[in-house]
Design a protein around this motif. Structure first.
Motif, PDB file in Angstrom:
ATOM      1  N   PRO A  13      43.150 -23.900   2.679  1.00  0.00           N
ATOM      2  CA  PRO A  13      44.329 -23.971   1.801  1.00  0.00           C
ATOM      3  C   PRO A  13      43.971 -23.609   0.369  1.00  0.00           C
ATOM      4  CG  PRO A  13      43.386 -26.141   2.051  1.00  0.00           C
ATOM      5  CD  PRO A  13      42.502 -25.209   2.836  1.00  0.00           C
ATOM      6  N   ALA A  14      44.979 -23.197  -0.395  1.00  0.00           N
ATOM      7  CA  ALA A  14      44.767 -22.960  -1.823  1.00  0.00           C
ATOM      8  C   ALA A  14      46.065 -23.229  -2.568  1.00  0.00           C
ATOM      9  CB  ALA A  14      44.301 -21.530  -2.072  1.00  0.00           C
ATOM     10  N   GLY A  15      45.985 -24.077  -3.574  1.00  0.00           N
ATOM     11  CA  GLY A  15      47.141 -24.338  -4.422  1.00  0.00           C
ATOM     12  C   GLY A  15      46.961 -23.806  -5.820  1.00  0.00           C
ATOM     13  N   THR A  16      45.708 -23.426  -6.160  1.00  0.00           N
ATOM     14  CA  THR A  16      45.387 -22.872  -7.468  1.00  0.00           C
ATOM     15  C   THR A  16      44.423 -21.707  -7.283  1.00  0.00           C
ATOM     16  OG1 THR A  16      43.462 -24.309  -7.780  1.00  0.00           O
ATOM     17  CG2 THR A  16      45.593 -25.158  -8.537  1.00  0.00           C
ATOM     18  N   TRP A  17      44.250 -20.924  -8.347  1.00  0.00           N
ATOM     19  CA  TRP A  17      43.309 -19.802  -8.273  1.00  0.00           C
ATOM     20  C   TRP A  17      41.899 -20.307  -7.997  1.00  0.00           C
ATOM     21  CZ3 TRP A  17      43.835 -14.763  -7.690  1.00  0.00           C
ATOM     22  CH2 TRP A  17      42.695 -13.970  -7.803  1.00  0.00           C
ATOM     23  N   GLU A  46      52.111 -27.263 -11.479  1.00  0.00           N
ATOM     24  CA  GLU A  46      50.887 -26.507 -11.757  1.00  0.00           C
ATOM     25  C   GLU A  46      50.273 -25.903 -10.499  1.00  0.00           C
ATOM     26  OE1 GLU A  46      49.523 -30.923 -11.635  1.00  0.00           O
ATOM     27  OE2 GLU A  46      51.306 -29.772 -12.191  1.00  0.00           O
ATOM     28  N   PHE A  47      50.813 -26.255  -9.342  1.00  0.00           N
ATOM     29  CA  PHE A  47      50.317 -25.685  -8.099  1.00  0.00           C
ATOM     30  C   PHE A  47      51.201 -24.508  -7.668  1.00  0.00           C
ATOM     31  CE2 PHE A  47      48.391 -29.829  -8.076  1.00  0.00           C
ATOM     32  CZ  PHE A  47      47.137 -29.611  -7.521  1.00  0.00           C
ATOM     33  N   ASN A  48      50.719 -23.745  -6.723  1.00  0.00           N
ATOM     34  CA  ASN A  48      51.385 -22.562  -6.170  1.00  0.00           C
ATOM     35  C   ASN A  48      51.252 -21.361  -7.118  1.00  0.00           C
ATOM     36  OD1 ASN A  48      52.201 -23.948  -3.804  1.00  0.00           O
ATOM     37  ND2 ASN A  48      53.951 -24.797  -4.911  1.00  0.00           N
ATOM     38  N   PHE A  49      51.573 -20.188  -6.601  1.00  0.00           N
ATOM     39  CA  PHE A  49      51.257 -18.929  -7.266  1.00  0.00           C
ATOM     40  C   PHE A  49      52.533 -18.187  -7.657  1.00  0.00           C
ATOM     41  CE2 PHE A  49      47.561 -20.255  -5.136  1.00  0.00           C
ATOM     42  CZ  PHE A  49      46.446 -19.521  -5.536  1.00  0.00           C
ATOM     43  N   ASP A  50      52.617 -17.740  -8.909  1.00  0.00           N
ATOM     44  CA  ASP A  50      53.767 -16.928  -9.284  1.00  0.00           C
ATOM     45  C   ASP A  50      53.606 -15.529  -8.691  1.00  0.00           C
ATOM     46  OD1 ASP A  50      52.082 -15.415 -10.991  1.00  0.00           O
ATOM     47  OD2 ASP A  50      52.622 -16.609 -12.741  1.00  0.00           O
TER      48      ASP A  50
END
Length: 651
Positions: A13-17, A46-50
């Motif tokens: 999983p990844a919620g940030t860079w 602050e989590f998830n990617f634009d």
């Protein structure tokens, strides 16, 4: 099966860079993450990617030979569909390796827009039988994230029969409810777990009580946090996972920091590689185990992987619970400031408004018909001490209803291998009995019904109908009507009713489940619970009492599943004039006596007829009859999610 490095996928999983980089550098074969909209982790800004960072993430992953999947796995409401179209068009440009989906609207749009990205079903689609797989393959689904309730032995057979690629949760936070079948947070707080905003009522403290007397039954039990499932950890079962045919080993944790991701991924990478290199000589790396165990948040469980979980799989003390997202509150009564101000649904009503009633016994069905029901729903789950409907029961109610009402046979909401086998025989028998229709709860039972009968089929609540495109999907698949989600606000319901081509049914009254669980809560909480020595313990009515004093009935069905109810029954009687254009107004009387079933049916029948005759809302409302039936009800009444302007969206 000869193994090599590509035999399995380690999915991080990844919620940030930083978490993305940690997963890639630690040896993940693939990473999954979400955009700023339309995913199951919508709490933290602050989590998830634009959008720009999504493209950068895909490029970074591909430069390192790692696949990247994007989660688009929550329910979509009508007002979100334009933004969803734009988002899908953008994703088609930046080319992730797959999308994880839950809502049928995404399947519709992918087909309509010519999207060519591979599709995986999210665990939230609650895919748990081979017949559903065959239907989903028609829509380009290439991988299934199977339901958490599936054992590895069932999964192995499932994989063998369907040939589809399987993804399985192997580490991290788990839901106690069947995926997609928990509406507690959505109804109570307007923040749906099916829309990425769960406030985790399953992590509250509860007492187990006798529903009738209020006696606390678990004073000597293991603890108050009865629904607090421990975290999944399959580290010690890597050989069993691989040999069962699992391709993708999924780590849960998109809200976790980079250091946590690095440690988990590297530990599993080393173990998986060791097994692939020498399966026969493999043993668990105890140093790796210690690293996982010493840095755990909650304690560990393997949930259903090797059979039915028990009390050892629940964190009863709450001591290791890392965060409480909410606390118990009183459920909404007639707090209707929002609902009363809403514009009525603007859709033409039929000359006669159809009233349907879900009934638990032949006598209840007869009472509903005598009191004016146009349709009775019979069969499906039977809550003990009641017993399942027999073929003779269906024949009896069909004879009684002839010329008075339609009889539609329901099916269980969950249809694993056992239930599917029984349905095949049951549907074959219905060819002779000839009810007026069938109601199904998942794509698998739909496919079975359509292949084995020529009866009209409609969709029950478990389909989580949340938008007009999902309704279109169901219509294209031959369904004659569908029930709308309990989690819709009135505004969101109105949008669907006014735009959908498929006839829609809405529940306007009755007791309803907050979650459905394959766990046995009384058995886990009561030291003396033993159904082999004392089978009568299964027929007792238990309840969970939360810290706000709300009593949640537990009903145990013939399959052993526990259905947890809201403390208040839904009642939309005072607002019926707003609910125009419905194909059917539904009463859930599955937990009512025949007498109460008849009384509630009569109350609604007379009001619907008064509205159809042109009377206003106040004229159609019978205050005396309303108060009398309310006194007879086993629970207080309320308006559920209709107190909110909307179920909070994802954009």
């Amino acid at each position: 099966m000869l193994l090599n490095r590509k035999s399995v996928e380690l999915l991080a999983p990844a919620g940030t860079w930083d978490a993305l980089v940690a997963g890639v550098e630690s040896g993940a074969d693939a990473v999954y993450l979400g955009g700023k909209h339309f995913n199951m982790r919508m709490h933290e800004g602050e989590f998830n990617f634009d959008d720009a960072l999504l493209k950068k993430a895909i490029d970074y992953a591909h430069e390192h030979g790692v696949r990247l999947y994007i989660t688009l796995n929550n329910l979509i409401s009508n007002e979100e569909i334009p933004a969803l179209r734009e988002y899908l068009a953008y994703l088609n440009e930046i080319r992730p390796d797959a999308l994880l989906v839950q809502d049928f609207a995404v399947l519709e749009l992918v087909h309509e827009m010519g999207i060519t990205i591979p599709l995986h079903t999210s665990v939230m689609m609650n895919t748990h039988n081979e017949h559903a797989i065959e239907k989903l393959k028609e829509y380009g689904i290439t991988r299934i994230v199977v339901g958490r309730e599936m054992t590895l032995s069932e999964l192995s057979l499932f994989r063998e029969r369907t040939g589809i690629e399987v993804e399985y949760f192997m580490h991290g936070d788990m839901c106690i409810s069947e995926s997609g079948q928990c509406i507690h947070s959505g109804v109570l707080f307007g923040q749906s777990g099916n829309r990425g905003r769960c406030l985790k009522p399953c992590r509250w403290a509860y007492k187990l009580i006798d529903e009738k007397t209020g006696e606390v039954l678990d004073k000597d039990g293991p603890g108050a946090y009865k629904l607090a499932l421990k975290d999944m950890c399959m580290y010690r079962a890597i050989p069993q996972l691989i040999q069962a045919g699992v391709f993708s080993f999924k780590i849960e944790g998109r809200m976790r920091p980079a250091g946590f991701i690095r440690r988990i991924v590297s530990t599993y990478r080393k173990a998986i590689d060791a097994y692939i290199a020498d399966p026969n000589g493999y043993t668990t790396d105890e140093e790796g185990w210690k690293k996982l165990y010493d840095n755990r948040a909650r304690d560990f469980t393997t949930t259903f992987a090797f059979g039915q979980p028990g009390k050892k799989d629940i964190g009863f003390t709450g001591e290791r619970e890392p965060r409480f997202f909410s606390h118990a509150v009183k459920e909404a009564g007639f707090q209707d400031e929002v609902l009363r101000q809403e514009r009525d649904i603007e859709k033409e009503n039929a000359a006669h408004r159809v009233l349907s009633v879900r009934c638990n016994t032949v006598e209840s069905a007869k009472a509903a018909i005598r009191s004016g029901a146009d349709t009775v729903y019979v069969g499906g789950e039977a809550f003990r001490p009641l017993r399942p409907w027999k073929l003779g029961d269906y024949e009896e109610i069909l004879a009684y209803a002839k010329g008075k009402a339609r009889v539609v046979v329901t099916t269980p909401r969950t249809t694993m291998r056992r239930e599917c086998g029984e349905l095949e025989q049951f549907f074959t028998a219905l060819r002779e009995i000839r009810p007026d229709g069938l109601m199904v709860s998942n794509l698998g039972s739909l496919k079975l019904a359509q292949s084995l009968t020529d009866l009209p089929v409609q969709a029950d609540l478990s389909f989580n109908l949340f938008n007009q495109l999902a309704a279109k999907f169901l219509k294209e698949n031959g369904l004659s009507m569908a029930a709308t989600s309990y989690e819709l606000s009135f505004e969101q319901l109105r949008e669907i009713v006014e735009t959908a081509e498929l006839p829609l049914e809405t529940v306007v009254h009755g007791s309803y489940e907050s979650m459905i669980c394959d766990h046995d809560f009384p058995a886990m909480s009561l030291p003396a619970f033993n159904e082999l020595d004392n089978p009568e313990v299964l027929d007792r009515h238990y309840a969970l009492l939360d810290t706000a004093g709300e009593k949640h009935a537990i009903r145990i069905d013939q399959y052993g599943r526990n259905h947890l109810y809201f403390a208040k029954d839904l009642c939309l009687y005072p607002y019926l004039s707003k609910f125009n254009g419905l194909a059917s107004y539904r009463i859930e009387a599955q937990d009512y006596t025949p007498e109460l079933t008849g009384r509630v049916t009569k109350l609604y029948r007379e009001a619907l007829d008064a509205l159809a005759a042109g009377k206003g809302a106040e004229e159609a409302f019978d205050h005396a009859a309303f108060e009398e039936v309310e006194r007879l009800s086993p629970r207080e009444w309320g308006i559920g999610t209709y107190r909110f302007r909307q179920s909070r969206n994802s954009i």
